[in-house]
Design an enzyme around this catalytic site. Structure first.
Site, PDB file in Angstrom:
ATOM      1  N   ILE A 181       0.828  -1.207   0.000  1.00  0.00           N
ATOM      2  CA  ILE A 181       0.000   0.000   0.000  1.00  0.00           C
ATOM      3  C   ILE A 181       0.861   1.255   0.000  1.00  0.00           C
ATOM      4  O   ILE A 181       0.482   2.276  -0.566  1.00  0.00           O
ATOM      5  CB  ILE A 181      -0.944  -0.009   1.230  1.00  0.00           C
ATOM      6  N   GLU A 182       2.033   1.188   0.619  1.00  0.00           N
ATOM      7  CA  GLU A 182       2.852   2.395   0.771  1.00  0.00           C
ATOM      8  C   GLU A 182       3.718   2.641  -0.473  1.00  0.00           C
ATOM      9  O   GLU A 182       3.322   3.365  -1.373  1.00  0.00           O
ATOM     10  CB  GLU A 182       3.687   2.275   2.054  1.00  0.00           C
ATOM     11  N   MET A 183       4.890   2.013  -0.561  1.00  0.00           N
ATOM     12  CA  MET A 183       5.736   2.236  -1.732  1.00  0.00           C
ATOM     13  C   MET A 183       5.589   1.124  -2.768  1.00  0.00           C
ATOM     14  O   MET A 183       6.022   1.278  -3.917  1.00  0.00           O
ATOM     15  CB  MET A 183       7.200   2.362  -1.313  1.00  0.00           C
TER      16      MET A 183
END
Lengths: 420, 356
Positions: free
Chosen positions: B143-145
């Site tokens: 979800i983040e990077m």
């Protein structure tokens, strides 16, 4: 004139001989760097966290086993005292500067879930050293005593079972007299002495107490004690007590949540001395004979709204007729209680206002000991973000003893109460 | 009751006491380390101590800073560390929870990078024991990077400027994920927010705080019970508490620390964040459910949120007046905000100035 003088001196003696000691322990504030009001609504009355901290054996909940013990911190010692002026008006008026008690306190964690509390009150002869009253010329304003000396084993069953051993304030003190704001005025029903019995409800007791609480807010305290305060037991039985209370809502009922409880105490005292069957000498433990029972039962509540706290306690007492020197054909039945309303104001509760009504209703043939007392106080706290431990204290009591023509007294105190 | 009966009762009660009071349940070593600390008096921050296997050097810090602001660490070149941990937003983001690649919303709010060097454990749930370990996490979080460590390292190895800098700092090639993490951690250890009015006040400048802020500090350390958890120089115990925070509408329940320890006591418990610069980081809580300082303090005043199933024993109603609430807001809003300009005004490195 002689009568007036004796009454006056007796009153003074009463004030001095019943020092209002208490358990504000700034050693904890020093240990953590917390302000006093982390644990106290305003010192000396515990707030909900203070109550919880005490119940957890002077361990922050969740930190059991990780607390710095007394070998890892500064010596956990503290002192509390009060100096000030009293103005007493009964048959005549007198006033004077006094010391209102002096406590040495020590408390802390020894090991995981093992903690202790010690409170020593040294003897203070001055300013009452010259008093020659009913006790034969020796009336210190404070008697030397180990008021508390106990060890607590916490979380034997997590939250549900703790064990306190030694001399301690028993759980049936639903409203703690040791942590009352009032310096002079006791809870009358606690200190009411019934005839010929060596038991005082107000006393810290020696023995063992189991206590615990549950997630639903139910608390209990169950004890086995001598029942003779600091004195050796004087009979072959141990006294028993049970204290139960339920807290509704979040809190412990001290400063949030609503608390309702009930308590009962069943004890025995010797009706004759010495016990002819005893090999013990007179004055020794178990020298009492013909042991008769007495009991105390009651209920209490503590209601909170914002920073208002209303506390009330009602108690019924009954001593065997064997102890009744007023009418030996009847058990000595009496009742009484108190209602106290406390209000904390100003940021960090620096202003405390309280009003209390005390009553004791002895049996009809002993109406001369009927008590009504109205008290009020204002405390303003000095200090800063590290501690608010100096209280400017003004207290007033109007007290009436007797029924038809009660003796009346008005007592006004102006003092500084502090601990460090 | 006879004396022997009493003795028997006492002995019966005492025996298990001596045995059970010494008993203990095994706990994860990280929890022990956290629990062994404090509480300590609030005060000035001490110097940051770097781990022996990752000493601070000027070149390493600069390299870490470049990596911190470089979106090329992410799968689609859109997300950098600074996206969710922005200097302009108190080293966090606008919330309520963080947004990663392709506009995906995470379940939690970005914890602040500022003063994270003082945290014994990283992330809301404490799953990383060091900044180095923490730095590796978001890269491969989908979800983040949304990247992988292997792809990220290959990307950096294809940038000659980075290869040169990594060689200068670490003396070896090729670039490794550990080197990336060490460089970012070295930079993050410089993000220390000091010199707040509170800091000056405890150093002796009695005029550094207004009278209302001083009242706030007193309440913070007293009736407000704040220092029960927000203690020490970084105003955080580094531990995990369930404050009764309910999931946001439509969000899944979050077990917090429990996911790491599997200890039922940790269900719904999250790490105590620092109060330093908290005013710059609304909204609050792990899920951003409290929109501002006032509502946050009101939640504490109520004794916690609505989800009280596993509420921390430290959570109790406080009975705060409006005046006391405002004093706490004032203390947090100004007296706890750093005026250390080099950190507070940290500017992102423009893409044009990053290694090529």
């Amino acid at each position: 004139m002689k009568k007036v003088t004796i009454s006056l001196l007796a009153l003074l003696g009463f004030i001095f001989i019943v020092p209002q000691t208490g358990n504000a322990i700034p050693a904890f504030a020093r240990k953590y760097g917390f302000n006093c009001n982390m644990c106290h609504t305003s010192f000396i009355k515990l707030n909900d966290f203070g109550q919880r901290y005490r119940d957890y054996g002077y361990q922050i909940p969740g930190q059991e086993g990780y607390e710095k013990n007394v070998f890892e911190t500064a010596p956990p010692l503290a002192i509390r005292t009060s100096f000030g002026l009293s103005l007493i008006k009964s048959h005549s008026t007198t006033s004077g500067f006094n010391i209102y008690g002096f406590d040495f306190l020590a408390a802390g964690v020894l090991h995981k879930n093992i903690s202790f509390l010690m409170i020593y009150t040294p003897r203070i002869d001055e300013p009452a050293a010259d008093y020659r009253g009913s006790t034969g010329g020796s009336n210190p304003s404070q008697l030397a005593a180990v008021e508390s000396g106990n060890i607590l084993f916490s979380n034997l069953i997590t939250d549900a079972l703790n064990l306190r051993i030694g001399r301690f304030e028993p759980a049936y003190h639903a409203v703690s007299s040791k942590r009352s704001y009032y310096i002079n005025q006791p809870y009358e029903i606690y200190t009411y002495a019934t005839p010929k019995i060596n038991y005082l409800f107000d006393d810290n007791q020696m023995g063992v107490e189991a206590s615990g609480h549950f997630k639903n807010g139910f608390h209990y305290g169950l004890g086995v004690v001598n029942g003779t305060g600091a004195s050796p037991d004087n009979n072959k039985y141990k006294d028993l007590y049970l204290d139960l209370y339920q807290v509704f809502g979040r809190g412990e009922g001290q400063s949030a949540g609503q608390r309702i409880g009930a308590f009962g105490y069943l004890g025995w005292q010797p009706a004759s001395l010495p016990d002819p069957d005893s090999s013990y000498p007179v004055g020794a433990e178990f020298n009492g004979g013909d042991n008769k029972s007495f009991y105390r039962v009651g209920g209490d509540l503590s209601l909170n709204y914002k920073t208002f706290n209303l506390r009330a306690l009602f108690m019924q007492g009954k001593d065997s007729k064997a102890f009744n020197d007023r009418d030996s054909t009847k058990d000595y039945n009496y009742n009484g209680g108190f209602v106290e309303l406390d209000y904390a104001a100003l940021p960090n509760n620096r202003l405390l206002i309280s009003a209390t009504y005390n009553m004791v209703r002895p049996p009809s043939y002993d109406e001369s000991n009927r008590i009504n007392a109205f008290s009020g106080l204002i405390r303003y706290y000095l200090g800063d973000w590290t501690a608010v431990n100096v209280a400017l204290h003004a207290e007033y009591t109007h007290r009436e003893v007797g029924k038809d023509q009660p003796s009346k007294e008005d007592i006004f105190l102006l003092l500084v109460d502090f601990d460090f | 009751m006879g004396k022997w009966g009493a003795f028997l009762i006492l002995a019966t009660l005492l025996m298990p006491a001596l045995v059970l009071a010494q008993g203990s349940n095994p706990v994860p070593i990280t929890t022990v380390n956290v629990q062994m600390l404090g509480p300590e008096r609030v005060g000035n921050l001490p110097p940051v101590i770097a781990p022996v296997d990752n000493p601070q050097t000027a070149d390493k810090i600069l390299l870490g800073k470049k990596l911190y602001f470089d979106t090329r660490l992410s799968q689609d070149n859109t997300i950098s560390c600074a996206t969710c941990h922005s200097p302009a937003m108190g080293w966090s983001d606008a919330g309520p929870t963080s947004v990663g690649i392709n506009g995906q919303k995470g379940g939690r709010r970005a914890p602040p990078v500022s003063n994270s060097a003082y945290n014994p454990l990283q992330f809301w749930d404490g799953r990383a024991p060091s900044l180095e370990e923490q730095a590796k996490g978001p890269v491969q979080n989908p979800i983040e990077m949304g990247n992988t460590h292997e792809v990220m390292v290959r990307t950096l190895d294809d940038i000659p400027g980075y290869v040169e800098e990594f060689k200068a700092v670490f003396g070896t090639t090729p670039i490794t994920v550990d080197q990336v993490a060490q460089a970012i951690a070295a930079y993050e250890r410089t993000v220390v927010t000091t010199d707040s009015p509170f800091d000056r006040f405890v150093r002796g400048d009695r005029n550094a705080m207004t009278s209302q802020e001083k009242k706030g500090l007193e309440i913070f350390n007293g009736k407000g019970h704040c220092t029960l958890c927000h203690w020490g120089s970084n105003f955080s115990d580094g531990r995990f508490h369930n404050l009764g925070v309910a999931p946001m509408a439509g969000a899944k329940p979050d077990d917090g620390r429990f996911e790491i320890t599997k200890n039922p006591k940790d269900k719904g418990a999250f790490k105590t964040p620092t109060v330093r610069d908290a005013a710059l980081r609304a909204p609050y809580m792990h899920n951003g459910s409290e929109k501002d300082l006032r509502t946050l303090i009101q939640l504490y005043d109520r004794g916690g949120g609505d989800d009280a199933v596993n509420l921390d024993a430290l959570m109790l109603p406080l009975g705060l007046s409006d005046e006391e609430t405002e004093a706490l807001v004032a203390f947090t809003k100004r007296a706890m905000v750093s005026t250390n300009l080099s950190v507070a005004n940290e500017k992102p490195i423009p893409a044009s100035e990053l290694p090529k």
